[in-house]
Design an enzyme around this catalytic site. Sequence first.
Site, PDB file in Angstrom:
ATOM      1  CB  CYS A 175     -11.118 -21.254   5.899  1.00 31.24           C
ATOM      2  SG  CYS A 175     -12.728 -21.990   5.667  1.00 31.24           S
ATOM      3  CE1 TYR A 199     -11.466 -25.119  10.744  1.00 32.88           C
ATOM      4  CE2 TYR A 199     -11.770 -24.020   8.637  1.00 32.88           C
ATOM      5  CZ  TYR A 199     -11.528 -25.171   9.355  1.00 32.88           C
ATOM      6  OH  TYR A 199     -11.367 -26.359   8.708  1.00 32.88           O
ATOM      7  CE  LYS A 212      -7.994 -26.467   9.716  1.00 29.60           C
ATOM      8  NZ  LYS A 212      -7.552 -27.766  10.248  1.00 29.60           N
ATOM      9  CD  GLN A 226     -24.511 -18.356  -0.451  1.00 25.65           C
ATOM     10  OE1 GLN A 226     -25.206 -17.610  -1.124  1.00 25.65           O
ATOM     11  NE2 GLN A 226     -24.958 -18.925   0.660  1.00 25.65           N
TER      12      GLN A 226
HETATM   13  P1  NAD Z   1     -14.410 -33.684  11.858  1.00 23.34           P
HETATM   14  O1  NAD Z   1     -14.902 -32.639  12.795  1.00 23.34           O
HETATM   15  O2  NAD Z   1     -15.356 -34.735  11.423  1.00 23.34           O
HETATM   16  O3  NAD Z   1     -13.108 -34.378  12.430  1.00 23.34           O
HETATM   17  C1  NAD Z   1     -12.244 -33.748  13.323  1.00 23.34           C
HETATM   18  C2  NAD Z   1     -12.031 -34.698  14.489  1.00 23.34           C
HETATM   19  O4  NAD Z   1     -11.127 -34.092  15.410  1.00 23.34           O
HETATM   20  C3  NAD Z   1     -13.335 -34.987  15.270  1.00 23.34           C
HETATM   21  O5  NAD Z   1     -13.605 -36.364  15.281  1.00 23.34           O
HETATM   22  C4  NAD Z   1     -13.022 -34.466  16.671  1.00 23.34           C
HETATM   23  O6  NAD Z   1     -13.581 -35.265  17.716  1.00 23.34           O
HETATM   24  C5  NAD Z   1     -11.512 -34.516  16.691  1.00 23.34           C
HETATM   25  N1  NAD Z   1     -11.008 -33.632  17.724  1.00 23.34           N
HETATM   26  C6  NAD Z   1     -11.337 -32.334  17.935  1.00 23.34           C
HETATM   27  N2  NAD Z   1     -10.721 -31.885  19.032  1.00 23.34           N
HETATM   28  C7  NAD Z   1      -9.999 -32.919  19.527  1.00 23.34           C
HETATM   29  C8  NAD Z   1      -9.152 -33.070  20.646  1.00 23.34           C
HETATM   30  N3  NAD Z   1      -8.945 -32.060  21.490  1.00 23.34           N
HETATM   31  N4  NAD Z   1      -8.558 -34.268  20.867  1.00 23.34           N
HETATM   32  C9  NAD Z   1      -8.775 -35.309  20.017  1.00 23.34           C
HETATM   33  N5  NAD Z   1      -9.567 -35.216  18.922  1.00 23.34           N
HETATM   34  C10 NAD Z   1     -10.170 -34.039  18.696  1.00 23.34           C
HETATM   35  O7  NAD Z   1     -13.842 -32.887  10.596  1.00 23.34           O
HETATM   36  P2  NAD Z   1     -13.425 -33.412   9.154  1.00 23.34           P
HETATM   37  O8  NAD Z   1     -14.416 -32.866   8.202  1.00 23.34           O
HETATM   38  O9  NAD Z   1     -13.132 -34.846   9.171  1.00 23.34           O
HETATM   39  O10 NAD Z   1     -12.083 -32.588   8.932  1.00 23.34           O
HETATM   40  C11 NAD Z   1     -10.802 -33.139   9.211  1.00 23.34           C
HETATM   41  C12 NAD Z   1      -9.754 -32.038   9.086  1.00 23.34           C
HETATM   42  O11 NAD Z   1      -9.794 -31.452   7.789  1.00 23.34           O
HETATM   43  C13 NAD Z   1      -9.936 -30.897  10.072  1.00 23.34           C
HETATM   44  O12 NAD Z   1      -8.664 -30.473  10.510  1.00 23.34           O
HETATM   45  C14 NAD Z   1     -10.574 -29.814   9.250  1.00 23.34           C
HETATM   46  O13 NAD Z   1     -10.295 -28.529   9.767  1.00 23.34           O
HETATM   47  C15 NAD Z   1      -9.928 -30.040   7.897  1.00 23.34           C
HETATM   48  N6  NAD Z   1     -10.773 -29.549   6.804  1.00 23.34           N
HETATM   49  C16 NAD Z   1     -11.960 -30.160   6.541  1.00 23.34           C
HETATM   50  C17 NAD Z   1     -12.764 -29.680   5.514  1.00 23.34           C
HETATM   51  C18 NAD Z   1     -14.072 -30.322   5.194  1.00 23.34           C
HETATM   52  O14 NAD Z   1     -14.751 -29.850   4.278  1.00 23.34           O
HETATM   53  N7  NAD Z   1     -14.503 -31.359   5.892  1.00 23.34           N
HETATM   54  C19 NAD Z   1     -12.356 -28.565   4.757  1.00 23.34           C
HETATM   55  C20 NAD Z   1     -11.144 -27.952   5.073  1.00 23.34           C
HETATM   56  C21 NAD Z   1     -10.348 -28.467   6.084  1.00 23.34           C
END
Ligand code: NAD
Length: 324
Positions: free
Chosen positions: A121, A150, A154, A219
């Site tokens: 993103c 978002y 990042k 898309q």
């Molecule tokens: P997810 O939402 O399942 O996991 C993120 C975790 O962070 C959650 O369990 C949430 O409870 C925890 N969290 C949020 N705020 C918090 C806080 N204040 N204190 C403690 N924990 C907190 O997301 P995911 O899909 O596992 O993604 C993991 C990482 O990868 C993220 O940083 C996301 O931005 C990045 N990402 C994911 C994708 C995807 O397709 N899943 C794509 C690009 C980037």
Amino acid sequence: MTKTALVCGAGGFIGNHLVSALKAEGLHVRGVDLKRPEFGDTQADEFMVGDLRDQNFVAEAVEARFDEIYQLAADMGGAGFVFTGDNDADIMHNSMSININVLDACKRSGSKRIFYSSSACIYPEENQMDPENPNCEESSAYPANPDSDYGWEKLISERLYQAFARNYGMECRIARYHNIFGPLGTWHGGREKAPAALCRKVAEAEDGDTIEIWGDGKQTRTFLFVDECVEGTLKLMRSDVAEPVNIGSDELISINALADLIAQIAGKTVQLQNIPGPVGVRGRSSDNRLIADRLGWSPNAKLADGLQQTYAWIARQVADTQHG
Ligand code: NAD
């Protein structure tokens, strides 16, 4: 001595899978998150439930030096959460606080090697207008123009990690993940992403039903199965690659075609109805030339194979909900 790892966001989708992979390698793992994993229990040796926006909690979580720190915690979700604009202040404030706190605590504890999960993103909106030819080459990130706050958060956090590496001798490894999917991911409730949402809709549909698709469905995106995401994450973490690299698939598919593929896997006939909804850029695909060149590795699993496992898991969740 046993190697130690800290996984921030260990209660989340990718973090939970990553903990399992680190445990399979024999590391001692501490997981940290606001919550324990929603699906399946964690394999972490220790799991601390707490808020990484709170400096005192972060200081406690990172009180010792860890060999590897993985920072995946973020306030995030699919298009329904990220692209409506309603959650922008929380997304930016919460995720930036987490990244600042974790980096500060790493610096204090002498933990040097930190992985940060950035995102596709961050790429400029204007490079992703053509659904057939999106440009997501790592070097195209600047001049920056992500299409969501978002994405801006990042990108700013990538720079924060790089600045800590430059000024404080940390070894930061940064992946730009592209749409990760698989079992144990959010599949309902508003934060789920397209593959999980479509698996749920197909699982809930009777043969011949109509399911709704946000946007015109033309898309395009690529989707990476979580096992390959974890494999790439570990390879990048142990490498000397200091610049951000894509971790994603380059098997481009439209959202309508993705829905058809899932229906085919489910053995159902469904009609697609395209309705207005938050959709993001027109096209996005991982450019894997840099990762192949620098790591000698890039993902190559077929989308259909990962979808098969994901559909089977979500169909079970749907059935359990309907019968429970
Ligand atoms: P997810 O939402 O399942 O996991 C993120 C975790 O962070 C959650 O369990 C949430 O409870 C925890 N969290 C949020 N705020 C918090 C806080 N204040 N204190 C403690 N924990 C907190 O997301 P995911 O899909 O596992 O993604 C993991 C990482 O990868 C993220 O940083 C996301 O931005 C990045 N990402 C994911 C994708 C995807 O397709 N899943 C794509 C690009 C980037």
